[in-house]
Design a protein around this motif. Structure first.
Motif, PDB file in Angstrom:
ATOM      1  N   ARG A  17      49.071  44.094  40.835  1.00 19.85           N
ATOM      2  CA  ARG A  17      50.398  44.591  40.484  1.00 19.85           C
ATOM      3  C   ARG A  17      50.731  45.930  41.137  1.00 19.85           C
ATOM      4  N   PRO A  76      49.149  39.328  33.247  1.00 22.00           N
ATOM      5  CA  PRO A  76      49.774  40.498  32.624  1.00 22.00           C
ATOM      6  C   PRO A  76      49.127  41.798  33.116  1.00 22.00           C
ATOM      7  N   ALA A  77      49.772  42.906  32.819  1.00 24.70           N
ATOM      8  CA  ALA A  77      49.315  44.212  33.304  1.00 24.70           C
ATOM      9  C   ALA A  77      47.896  44.530  32.812  1.00 24.70           C
ATOM     10  N   GLU A  78      47.565  44.133  31.602  1.00 25.80           N
ATOM     11  CA  GLU A  78      46.228  44.399  31.064  1.00 25.80           C
ATOM     12  C   GLU A  78      45.160  43.694  31.904  1.00 25.80           C
ATOM     13  N   GLU A  79      45.467  42.489  32.317  1.00 25.80           N
ATOM     14  CA  GLU A  79      44.539  41.728  33.155  1.00 25.80           C
ATOM     15  C   GLU A  79      44.446  42.359  34.551  1.00 25.80           C
ATOM     16  N   ARG A  81      44.765  45.499  35.313  1.00 29.50           N
ATOM     17  CA  ARG A  81      44.007  46.752  35.254  1.00 29.50           C
ATOM     18  C   ARG A  81      42.504  46.534  35.276  1.00 29.50           C
ATOM     19  N   THR A  82      42.064  45.323  35.003  1.00 35.55           N
ATOM     20  CA  THR A  82      40.618  45.047  35.053  1.00 35.55           C
ATOM     21  C   THR A  82      40.137  44.837  36.485  1.00 35.55           C
ATOM     22  N   GLU A  85      39.631  50.402  39.340  1.00 41.66           N
ATOM     23  CA  GLU A  85      39.430  51.655  38.620  1.00 41.66           C
ATOM     24  C   GLU A  85      40.333  52.677  39.302  1.00 41.66           C
TER      25      GLU A  85
END
Length: 128
Positions: A17, A76-79, A81-82, A85
């Motif tokens: 993203r 989604p954004a949470e996914e 971010r994984t 880093e």
């Protein structure tokens, strides 16, 4: 054939993203705004792997991301971010004493008249 654990950089940027579309990611890479381990990425087909450090230059910010994993989908954004880093430097502190923008200054009598000046001219000429 692509080696296991590697992914095209345009695809990874899309999954993480960093950009809205894969074609925008490809344009970003071709424009020379993406570096992989301090070397400019030449093509959108260049690959990234876990451990690579990407330096991405966007409009008003510079992102420094360490790749943790290749993406599987644009979720989604949470996914997203994984996948990385964030090692970006903190934004520079904004000095509150400095104004954000300088107010425009116009010499009296130069340029188009303001609305107020136009009304004054109309009153002077008798056009009301």
């Amino acid at each position: 054939m692509v080696a296991e654990g590697r992914q095209r950089i345009d695809k990874w940027l899309f999954f993480a993203r960093a950009v809205k579309s894969r074609s925008l990611a490809a344009k970003l890479v071709v424009a020379g705004r993406v570096r992989v381990n301090r070397d400019k990425a030449a093509q959108a087909s260049d690959t990234v792997k876990a451990g690579d450090v990407l330096t991405i230059t966007l409009d008003r910010r510079i992102l420094v991301w360490k790749v943790l994993a290749p993406g599987v989908r644009r979720g989604p954004a949470e996914e997203a971010r994984t996948l990385y880093e964030d090692m970006s430097p903190a934004p520079a502190a904004h000095d509150p004493t400095l104004p954000d923008a300088v107010a425009p200054v116009r010499q009296a009598g130069s340029g188009r008249p303001t609305k107020r000046e136009r009304r004054q001219t109309d009153r002077l000429m008798g056009d009301e």
